[in-house]
Motif scaffolding. Structure first.
Motif, PDB file in Angstrom:
ATOM      1  N   LEU A   7       0.838  -1.193   0.000  1.00 42.06           N
ATOM      2  CA  LEU A   7       0.000   0.000   0.000  1.00 42.06           C
ATOM      3  C   LEU A   7       0.870   1.239   0.000  1.00 42.06           C
ATOM      4  CD1 LEU A   7      -3.199   0.578   0.701  1.00 42.06           C
ATOM      5  CD2 LEU A   7      -2.238   1.305   2.858  1.00 42.06           C
ATOM      6  N   GLY A   8       0.477   2.256  -0.738  1.00 47.07           N
ATOM      7  CA  GLY A   8       1.193   3.526  -0.737  1.00 47.07           C
ATOM      8  C   GLY A   8       0.208   4.664  -0.647  1.00 47.07           C
ATOM      9  N   ARG A   9       0.560   5.708   0.109  1.00 48.21           N
ATOM     10  CA  ARG A   9      -0.316   6.868   0.234  1.00 48.21           C
ATOM     11  C   ARG A   9       0.460   8.147  -0.036  1.00 48.21           C
ATOM     12  NH1 ARG A   9      -1.772   4.240   5.130  1.00 48.21           N
ATOM     13  NH2 ARG A   9      -3.801   3.238   4.997  1.00 48.21           N
ATOM     14  N   ARG A  10      -0.253   9.160  -0.551  1.00 44.15           N
ATOM     15  CA  ARG A  10       0.325  10.491  -0.751  1.00 44.15           C
ATOM     16  C   ARG A  10      -0.828  11.469  -0.837  1.00 44.15           C
ATOM     17  NH1 ARG A  10       2.179  14.954  -0.645  1.00 44.15           N
ATOM     18  NH2 ARG A  10       3.669  15.845  -2.104  1.00 44.15           N
ATOM     19  N   LYS A  11      -0.803  12.534  -0.024  1.00 49.50           N
ATOM     20  CA  LYS A  11      -1.913  13.485   0.092  1.00 49.50           C
ATOM     21  C   LYS A  11      -3.182  12.685   0.373  1.00 49.50           C
ATOM     22  CE  LYS A  11       0.003  17.269  -2.648  1.00 49.50           C
ATOM     23  NZ  LYS A  11      -0.273  18.149  -3.773  1.00 49.50           N
ATOM     24  N   SER A  12      -4.197  12.745  -0.490  1.00 49.37           N
ATOM     25  CA  SER A  12      -5.409  11.960  -0.208  1.00 49.37           C
ATOM     26  C   SER A  12      -5.543  10.768  -1.154  1.00 49.37           C
ATOM     27  CB  SER A  12      -6.650  12.851  -0.295  1.00 49.37           C
ATOM     28  OG  SER A  12      -6.736  13.421  -1.576  1.00 49.37           O
ATOM     29  N   ALA A  13      -4.458  10.429  -1.850  1.00 50.59           N
ATOM     30  CA  ALA A  13      -4.466   9.297  -2.783  1.00 50.59           C
ATOM     31  C   ALA A  13      -3.981   8.026  -2.084  1.00 50.59           C
ATOM     32  CB  ALA A  13      -3.579   9.586  -3.980  1.00 50.59           C
ATOM     33  N   ILE A  14      -4.653   6.911  -2.364  1.00 47.80           N
ATOM     34  CA  ILE A  14      -4.258   5.615  -1.814  1.00 47.80           C
ATOM     35  C   ILE A  14      -4.067   4.649  -2.979  1.00 47.80           C
ATOM     36  CG2 ILE A  14      -4.916   3.702  -0.306  1.00 47.80           C
ATOM     37  CD1 ILE A  14      -6.803   5.775   1.112  1.00 47.80           C
ATOM     38  N   ALA A  15      -2.893   4.022  -3.020  1.00 48.33           N
ATOM     39  CA  ALA A  15      -2.575   3.075  -4.096  1.00 48.33           C
ATOM     40  C   ALA A  15      -2.335   1.692  -3.507  1.00 48.33           C
ATOM     41  CB  ALA A  15      -1.347   3.530  -4.856  1.00 48.33           C
ATOM     42  N   GLN A  75       2.662   9.420  -7.112  1.00 48.04           N
ATOM     43  CA  GLN A  75       3.625   9.279  -6.027  1.00 48.04           C
ATOM     44  C   GLN A  75       3.202   8.196  -5.042  1.00 48.04           C
ATOM     45  OE1 GLN A  75       4.151  13.304  -4.619  1.00 48.04           O
ATOM     46  NE2 GLN A  75       5.119  13.922  -6.524  1.00 48.04           N
ATOM     47  N   ALA A  76       1.889   8.031  -4.837  1.00 51.73           N
ATOM     48  CA  ALA A  76       1.383   6.943  -3.989  1.00 51.73           C
ATOM     49  C   ALA A  76       1.708   5.594  -4.636  1.00 51.73           C
ATOM     50  CB  ALA A  76      -0.120   7.087  -3.780  1.00 51.73           C
ATOM     51  N   ALA A  77       1.568   5.521  -5.955  1.00 56.29           N
ATOM     52  CA  ALA A  77       1.887   4.299  -6.700  1.00 56.29           C
ATOM     53  C   ALA A  77       3.375   3.971  -6.584  1.00 56.29           C
ATOM     54  CB  ALA A  77       1.490   4.462  -8.166  1.00 56.29           C
ATOM     55  N   ARG A  78       4.222   5.003  -6.664  1.00 54.33           N
ATOM     56  CA  ARG A  78       5.674   4.808  -6.544  1.00 54.33           C
ATOM     57  C   ARG A  78       6.031   4.206  -5.182  1.00 54.33           C
ATOM     58  NH1 ARG A  78       9.486   9.985  -7.016  1.00 54.33           N
ATOM     59  NH2 ARG A  78       8.502  10.478  -5.045  1.00 54.33           N
ATOM     60  N   LEU A  79       5.436   4.731  -4.114  1.00 53.44           N
ATOM     61  CA  LEU A  79       5.699   4.223  -2.768  1.00 53.44           C
ATOM     62  C   LEU A  79       5.218   2.780  -2.632  1.00 53.44           C
ATOM     63  CD1 LEU A  79       6.597   4.650   0.187  1.00 53.44           C
ATOM     64  CD2 LEU A  79       4.328   5.568   0.659  1.00 53.44           C
ATOM     65  N   ALA A  80       4.019   2.486  -3.161  1.00 53.97           N
ATOM     66  CA  ALA A  80       3.468   1.131  -3.072  1.00 53.97           C
ATOM     67  C   ALA A  80       4.354   0.130  -3.810  1.00 53.97           C
ATOM     68  CB  ALA A  80       2.053   1.113  -3.656  1.00 53.97           C
ATOM     69  N   ILE A  81       4.820   0.494  -5.004  1.00 55.16           N
ATOM     70  CA  ILE A  81       5.682  -0.396  -5.792  1.00 55.16           C
ATOM     71  C   ILE A  81       7.002  -0.631  -5.062  1.00 55.16           C
ATOM     72  CG2 ILE A  81       7.029  -0.566  -7.930  1.00 55.16           C
ATOM     73  CD1 ILE A  81       4.631   0.879  -9.331  1.00 55.16           C
ATOM     74  N   ALA A  82       7.588   0.438  -4.501  1.00 57.44           N
ATOM     75  CA  ALA A  82       8.847   0.310  -3.763  1.00 57.44           C
ATOM     76  C   ALA A  82       8.682  -0.630  -2.570  1.00 57.44           C
ATOM     77  CB  ALA A  82       9.322   1.680  -3.295  1.00 57.44           C
ATOM     78  N   ASP A 105       5.539  10.557   2.266  1.00 63.51           N
ATOM     79  CA  ASP A 105       5.458  12.015   2.361  1.00 63.51           C
ATOM     80  C   ASP A 105       4.135  12.353   3.045  1.00 63.51           C
ATOM     81  OD1 ASP A 105       5.475  14.729   2.052  1.00 63.51           O
ATOM     82  OD2 ASP A 105       6.030  14.703  -0.067  1.00 63.51           O
ATOM     83  N   SER A 106       4.197  12.783   4.314  1.00 62.97           N
ATOM     84  CA  SER A 106       2.984  12.918   5.123  1.00 62.97           C
ATOM     85  C   SER A 106       2.303  14.272   4.989  1.00 62.97           C
ATOM     86  CB  SER A 106       3.323  12.672   6.597  1.00 62.97           C
ATOM     87  OG  SER A 106       4.258  13.637   7.013  1.00 62.97           O
TER      88      SER A 106
END
Length: 128
Positions: A7-15, A75-82, A105-106
């Protein structure tokens, strides 16, 4: 290899990401990455962790993204993939961290306060 999810999050996006072995196909919300993110810059952001580890052609990636705008979503997708790649191979964590892909990035949008036009901006003041 079974399916790895993260799972990856950034601002209000969840991937939510599902990684399995394959030919390098990236699908976002049942659409191809080039269709979902027409901008080459956003496609690049999503693929960054794969490029760093030279694993672009190794895995098939399925992403479910909800909320936010396109920048936050990429950016949420990038965190989730990593995070998923670290689950697959723990040794990659140091490399991905050095590029800054493992840090959430909170920063969120500050709420608008009553009696003000924006969150912190005040109405113009004049003594007269």
């Amino acid at each position: 290899m079974e399916v790895i999810n993260a799972l990856g999050r950034r601002k209000s996006a969840i991937a939510r990401v599902y990684v399995s072995e394959g030919s390098g196909k990236i699908t976002i919300n049942k659409r191809d990455i080039t269709e979902y993110f027409p901008s080459p810059l956003l496609q690049y952001v999503v693929k960054q962790p794969l490029q760093v580890l030279e694993a672009l052609e190794k895995y098939d990636i399925k992403l479910n993204i909800i909320g936010g705008g396109f920048t936050g979503q990429s950016q949420a997708a990038r965190l989730a993939i990593a995070r998923a790649l670290v689950k697959i191979n723990e040794e990659d964590k140091k490399t991905l961290r050095s590029y800054g892909f493992m840090t959430r990035d909170s920063r969120e949008v500050e709420r608008k306060k009553p009696g003000r036009p924006k969150a912190r901006r005040r109405f113009q003041f004049s003594k007269r």
